[in-house]
Design a protein around this motif. Structure first.
Motif, PDB file in Angstrom:
ATOM      1  N   PHE A 105      47.932  80.335 -72.380  1.00 53.22           N
ATOM      2  CA  PHE A 105      48.801  79.544 -71.321  1.00 53.22           C
ATOM      3  C   PHE A 105      49.481  80.204 -70.042  1.00 53.22           C
ATOM      4  O   PHE A 105      48.341  80.595 -68.941  1.00 53.22           O
ATOM      5  CB  PHE A 105      49.752  78.507 -71.500  1.00 53.22           C
ATOM      6  N   HIS A 106      49.694  81.402 -70.431  1.00 51.56           N
ATOM      7  CA  HIS A 106      50.640  82.391 -70.228  1.00 51.56           C
ATOM      8  C   HIS A 106      50.678  84.142 -70.790  1.00 51.56           C
ATOM      9  O   HIS A 106      50.653  84.034 -71.940  1.00 51.56           O
ATOM     10  CB  HIS A 106      52.184  82.420 -69.336  1.00 51.56           C
ATOM     11  N   ILE A 107      50.860  85.253 -70.738  1.00 54.26           N
ATOM     12  CA  ILE A 107      50.410  86.342 -70.572  1.00 54.26           C
ATOM     13  C   ILE A 107      51.337  87.146 -70.075  1.00 54.26           C
ATOM     14  O   ILE A 107      50.266  87.801 -68.891  1.00 54.26           O
ATOM     15  CB  ILE A 107      49.126  86.754 -71.018  1.00 54.26           C
ATOM     16  N   GLN A 108      52.673  87.573 -70.415  1.00 53.68           N
ATOM     17  CA  GLN A 108      53.159  88.576 -68.959  1.00 53.68           C
ATOM     18  C   GLN A 108      54.128  89.447 -70.237  1.00 53.68           C
ATOM     19  O   GLN A 108      54.440  88.729 -71.203  1.00 53.68           O
ATOM     20  CB  GLN A 108      54.443  87.265 -68.452  1.00 53.68           C
ATOM     21  N   ILE A 109      54.759  89.805 -69.133  1.00 52.10           N
ATOM     22  CA  ILE A 109      55.304  91.161 -69.892  1.00 52.10           C
ATOM     23  C   ILE A 109      56.823  91.064 -69.604  1.00 52.10           C
ATOM     24  O   ILE A 109      56.994  89.814 -69.556  1.00 52.10           O
ATOM     25  CB  ILE A 109      54.896  92.576 -68.951  1.00 52.10           C
ATOM     26  N   VAL A 110      57.856  91.615 -70.454  1.00 54.44           N
ATOM     27  CA  VAL A 110      58.850  91.637 -70.297  1.00 54.44           C
ATOM     28  C   VAL A 110      59.867  92.618 -70.223  1.00 54.44           C
ATOM     29  O   VAL A 110      59.603  93.265 -70.847  1.00 54.44           O
ATOM     30  CB  VAL A 110      59.633  90.419 -71.997  1.00 54.44           C
ATOM     31  N   THR A 117      52.933  90.222 -63.017  1.00 53.08           N
ATOM     32  CA  THR A 117      51.101  89.701 -63.431  1.00 53.08           C
ATOM     33  C   THR A 117      50.949  88.507 -64.388  1.00 53.08           C
ATOM     34  O   THR A 117      51.238  89.409 -65.643  1.00 53.08           O
ATOM     35  CB  THR A 117      50.356  90.668 -62.975  1.00 53.08           C
ATOM     36  N   ASP A 118      50.383  87.025 -64.490  1.00 52.98           N
ATOM     37  CA  ASP A 118      49.652  86.643 -65.332  1.00 52.98           C
ATOM     38  C   ASP A 118      48.825  87.198 -65.544  1.00 52.98           C
ATOM     39  O   ASP A 118      47.590  86.858 -65.193  1.00 52.98           O
ATOM     40  CB  ASP A 118      50.229  85.368 -64.962  1.00 52.98           C
ATOM     41  N   LYS A 119      48.663  87.564 -67.027  1.00 52.89           N
ATOM     42  CA  LYS A 119      47.013  87.784 -67.347  1.00 52.89           C
ATOM     43  C   LYS A 119      46.216  87.036 -68.978  1.00 52.89           C
ATOM     44  O   LYS A 119      45.414  87.235 -68.840  1.00 52.89           O
ATOM     45  CB  LYS A 119      47.340  90.046 -68.350  1.00 52.89           C
ATOM     46  N   SER A 120      46.742  85.581 -68.010  1.00 53.77           N
ATOM     47  CA  SER A 120      46.127  84.625 -69.137  1.00 53.77           C
ATOM     48  C   SER A 120      44.691  84.552 -68.372  1.00 53.77           C
ATOM     49  O   SER A 120      44.293  85.310 -67.044  1.00 53.77           O
ATOM     50  CB  SER A 120      46.763  83.803 -69.079  1.00 53.77           C
ATOM     51  N   ASP A 139      47.767  99.607 -65.384  1.00 54.39           N
ATOM     52  CA  ASP A 139      47.878  98.200 -65.149  1.00 54.39           C
ATOM     53  C   ASP A 139      49.498  97.919 -65.399  1.00 54.39           C
ATOM     54  O   ASP A 139      49.241  98.251 -66.600  1.00 54.39           O
ATOM     55  CB  ASP A 139      47.067  97.462 -66.064  1.00 54.39           C
ATOM     56  N   LEU A 140      49.851  98.395 -64.538  1.00 57.87           N
ATOM     57  CA  LEU A 140      51.345  98.011 -64.322  1.00 57.87           C
ATOM     58  C   LEU A 140      52.091  97.256 -64.823  1.00 57.87           C
ATOM     59  O   LEU A 140      53.506  96.507 -64.287  1.00 57.87           O
ATOM     60  CB  LEU A 140      52.290  99.176 -63.065  1.00 57.87           C
ATOM     61  N   TRP A 141      51.473  95.529 -64.150  1.00 51.80           N
ATOM     62  CA  TRP A 141      51.291  93.888 -64.193  1.00 51.80           C
ATOM     63  C   TRP A 141      51.943  93.697 -62.793  1.00 51.80           C
ATOM     64  O   TRP A 141      53.514  93.617 -62.801  1.00 51.80           O
ATOM     65  CB  TRP A 141      52.475  93.910 -65.787  1.00 51.80           C
ATOM     66  N   GLY A 142      52.025  94.669 -62.213  1.00 50.26           N
ATOM     67  CA  GLY A 142      52.104  93.780 -60.968  1.00 50.26           C
ATOM     68  C   GLY A 142      54.157  94.805 -60.611  1.00 50.26           C
ATOM     69  O   GLY A 142      54.630  94.082 -59.893  1.00 50.26           O
ATOM     70  N   THR A 143      54.035  95.689 -61.400  1.00 49.27           N
ATOM     71  CA  THR A 143      55.934  95.518 -61.155  1.00 49.27           C
ATOM     72  C   THR A 143      55.650  97.178 -61.121  1.00 49.27           C
ATOM     73  O   THR A 143      54.903  98.028 -61.580  1.00 49.27           O
ATOM     74  CB  THR A 143      56.885  95.432 -62.471  1.00 49.27           C
ATOM     75  N   THR A 144      57.297  98.191 -61.473  1.00 48.09           N
ATOM     76  CA  THR A 144      57.265  99.472 -61.546  1.00 48.09           C
ATOM     77  C   THR A 144      58.251  99.440 -63.137  1.00 48.09           C
ATOM     78  O   THR A 144      58.885  98.843 -63.166  1.00 48.09           O
ATOM     79  CB  THR A 144      58.267  99.492 -60.817  1.00 48.09           C
ATOM     80  N   TRP A 145      57.843 100.620 -63.689  1.00 52.04           N
ATOM     81  CA  TRP A 145      58.073 101.136 -64.731  1.00 52.04           C
ATOM     82  C   TRP A 145      58.804 102.258 -65.074  1.00 52.04           C
ATOM     83  O   TRP A 145      58.362 103.308 -63.833  1.00 52.04           O
ATOM     84  CB  TRP A 145      57.440 100.825 -65.456  1.00 52.04           C
TER      85      TRP A 145
END
Length: 173
Positions: A105-110, A117-120, A139-145
């Motif tokens: 359904f959703h796979i997201q980073i916390v 970014t939803d990786k589902s 892949d940074l999941w649509g954000t910076t770290w």
């Protein structure tokens, strides 16, 4: 209707740095409610290792599209040097549904909440336990770290499953 379960065992997270990586399993596990959810996760600490003991939820009611709460996995215990550049994050999740009725359904980073970014995927979970990778070394999941954000105890992944097919009960292990 008979209750079944879905596996999310052995959640591993890989964080790739310039020229090195770290692999860790989560240390804190929780059910996080989603509005409209049909089932909470139970036995959430069972996802700590891949040992055929599972986090579970009952049968997803309401037909195709019914979904679970989030299973939050955090506190990975990374020890990334402060000067490191984060180049990618990969999350590996072991899951199954013998009836092939369950998918993401959703796979997201916390990071200070569920973000990025939803990786589902639209694929059904396999009939037998198998890992699925989300993200990769670039892949940074649509954000910076920053290293501090990855090292934080509240860094992790949020996983929700859904019924993707009609037929028998949703199930997994």
């Amino acid at each position: 209707m008979k209750n079944f379960y879905l596996l999310c065992a052995g959640v591993l997270m890989y964080v790739t740095l310039a020229a090195q990586s770290q692999t860790k399993s989560g240390g804190t596990f929780a059910n996080f409610p989603i509005g409209g959810s049909k089932q909470p996760w139970v036995n959430v600490a069972n996802v700590a290792t891949s040992n055929n003991i599972y986090a579970t939820f009952g049968n997803l009611t309401g037909g195709v599209g019914g979904y679970t709460d989030y299973l939050l996995v955090t506190n990975f215990g990374f020890s990334i040097p402060g000067s490191a550049t984060i180049t990618g994050i990969q999350v590996d999740v072991e899951r199954a549904d013998p009836n092939l009725n369950t998918g993401d359904f959703h796979i997201q980073i916390v990071k200070n909440g569920i973000i990025g970014t939803d990786k589902s995927t639209s694929l059904a979970y396999p009939a037998a336990d198998a890992p699925q990778s989300y993200g990769n070394a670039t892949d940074l999941w649509g954000t910076t770290w920053t290293a501090a954000q990855i090292n934080a105890s509240n860094f992790g992944v949020a996983i929700a499953a859904q019924r993707i097919a009609t037929g028998g009960a949703t199930a997994g292990r």
